[in-house]
Write a protein that holds these residues in place. Structure first.
Motif, PDB file in Angstrom:
ATOM      1  N   GLN A  23       0.829  -1.207   0.000  1.00 42.94           N
ATOM      2  CA  GLN A  23       0.000   0.000   0.000  1.00 42.94           C
ATOM      3  C   GLN A  23       0.860   1.252   0.000  1.00 42.94           C
ATOM      4  O   GLN A  23       0.545   2.240  -0.653  1.00 42.94           O
ATOM      5  N   ASP A  24       1.969   1.160   0.750  1.00 48.34           N
ATOM      6  CA  ASP A  24       2.822   2.340   0.882  1.00 48.34           C
ATOM      7  C   ASP A  24       3.427   2.767  -0.455  1.00 48.34           C
ATOM      8  O   ASP A  24       3.865   3.887  -0.602  1.00 48.34           O
ATOM      9  N   LYS A  29       2.261   8.120  -0.725  1.00 47.63           N
ATOM     10  CA  LYS A  29       2.201   7.344   0.520  1.00 47.63           C
ATOM     11  C   LYS A  29       3.595   7.005   1.067  1.00 47.63           C
ATOM     12  O   LYS A  29       3.707   6.301   2.060  1.00 47.63           O
TER      13      LYS A  29
END
Ligand SMILES: [Zn+2]
Length: 409
Positions: A23-24, A29
């Motif tokens: 996700q990062d 992000k």
């Protein structure tokens, strides 16, 4: 105590870390990049003239691009005591690492009773890399790697106090996490010294002060060059979101080779007049290590340079106290020290630069303290400060509009 609970918790965190990292990778992000460089006992009295003379160009560039000031320390400061406060933001009595020895045993990570910053960051999926940070032996699991520092025990350094085992000579615990990284380091960096060299004893020095001093100083330089190589290797091959690296030789040189003219308590001409440039030269040499680190610092990186305390010449009222003149091992005569009951007499210092940090800004007085470093780093990562931490985020070093932005990360 904390060690075992923490290892269990961290293991469960890592099971999810793979998912979290995917996700990062989404744009926007990315985690902030923070590099903390610790310099034990960095003393502004010695550094200021070197900055003015242009002998520390890398540190001067950090001063121009960031904020700096004195760093209030704890009472009777020494490395393990202060570093443990620095990375937990709790008092020595609370974190448990009150000195080199605790209850007659060399301080170690099993004694740490409060959660340190590397564990808080690891639990938040921040990758962590640490090298030669005092009081991190035996190493603890992190979301990255950890190589221990001062207080590592080993051959010719059985008690681990102010001596320097090589990586291959470590005993009584692991110096590298994960274990598999040790072979890689041996192959690519070599069998480096984990901490700075023990100072020669009064008996070693007597009658051949100059050669003994020179021999010791050249060993110190070998250790620094090894650290420089280690730091460069780690920052190149194992970049992490949060990196914490420490040098410790500067402090040790200051203790017995602080440049003082006669009439000071403890002055011994045969030792103290021999190499008056030795101590300032340590900072000039550190500046070159800083140059190596700066190659890995871009405009989006936060760089912190911090010292746990300063170091000052012995004081006049200590003339009659024989204990005041010896180092922690009670073998080497010293002329400067820092474990004064009043820590305000030997403040550390800090230099910070990075996105949203004020430029060319001096924090006056003793408003910033060693308690404030961990909360400030957590703030950069947008992680809430745990209740047990006493320090505060150093809001004065951030540009106003950036303070909000950083908090929203
Ligand atoms: Zn010291």
């Amino acid at each position: 105590m904390f060690h075992r609970i923490f290892s269990f918790l961290l293991l469960s965190v890592f099971l999810f870390a793979g998912l979290a990292r995917a996700q990062d990778l989404k744009p926007g992000k990315a985690k902030p990049k923070v590099i903390v460089v610790g310099v034990n006992g960095m003393e502004l009295d010695i550094i200021r003239p070197l900055l003015l003379k242009g002998q520390m160009p890398n540190l001067a560039s950090v001063v121009n691009r960031g904020a700096y000031g004195k760093l209030r320390t704890v009472s009777s400061p020494n490395c393990p005591r202060v570093y443990s406060t620095l990375f937990t933001s709790t008092a020595p009595e609370e974190h448990g690492v009150t000195g080199f020895l605790v209850g007659g045993i060399t301080a170690n990570t099993n004694m740490l009773k409060q959660e340190p910053i590397w564990s808080l960051l690891s639990s938040s999926q921040v990758t962590v890399g640490m090298a030669n940070v005092p009081a991190t032996f035996p190493v603890m699991p992190v979301n990255g790697y950890m190589i221990s520092g001062m207080l590592t025990r080993g051959k010719n350094c059985e008690d681990g106090v102010l001596c320097s085992p090589k990586l291959s000579e470590v005993m009584g615990g692991d110096a590298v996490y994960p274990k598999t990284m040790q072979a890689e380091l041996m192959q690519n960096v070599g069998d480096f010294y984990i901490d700075c060299e023990r100072m020669p004893s009064a008996a070693d020095l007597k009658g051949h002060e100059l050669p003994a001093i020179d021999q010791w100083l050249s060993k110190v330089q070998v250790i620094r060059e090894q650290q420089n190589k280690l730091f460069d290797y780690l920052l190149s091959k194992h970049p992490t979101d949060f990196t914490f690296m420490v040098q410790s030789c500067e402090d040790r040189v200051g203790h017995w080779l602080y440049p003082i003219s006669p009439f000071n308590v403890g002055y011994n001409a045969s030792v103290n007049s021999a190499r008056p440039e030795a101590f300032p030269n340590q900072y000039i040499a550190f500046d070159k290590v800083l140059g190596t680190i700066l190659k890995h610092v871009d405009d989006d990186t936060y760089l912190f340079i911090v010292s746990d305390h300063g170091i000052k010449p012995l004081r006049e009222f200590e003339e009659k106290d024989p204990h005041a003149h010896m180092d922690h091992e009670k073998t080497t005569p010293v002329i400067a020290k820092h474990d004064f009951a009043d820590g305000d007499d030997v403040p550390g210092s800090f230099f910070v630069m990075g996105p949203g940090i004020k430029r060319d800004f001096r924090v006056m007085g003793l408003t910033a303290s060693v308690y404030d470093i961990a909360p400030t780093i957590l703030h950069i990562y947008g992680i809430d400060q745990p209740k047990q931490m006493h320090g505060h985020m150093l809001s004065e070093i951030f540009e106003k509009r950036e303070t909000k932005a950083a908090a929203g990360n």
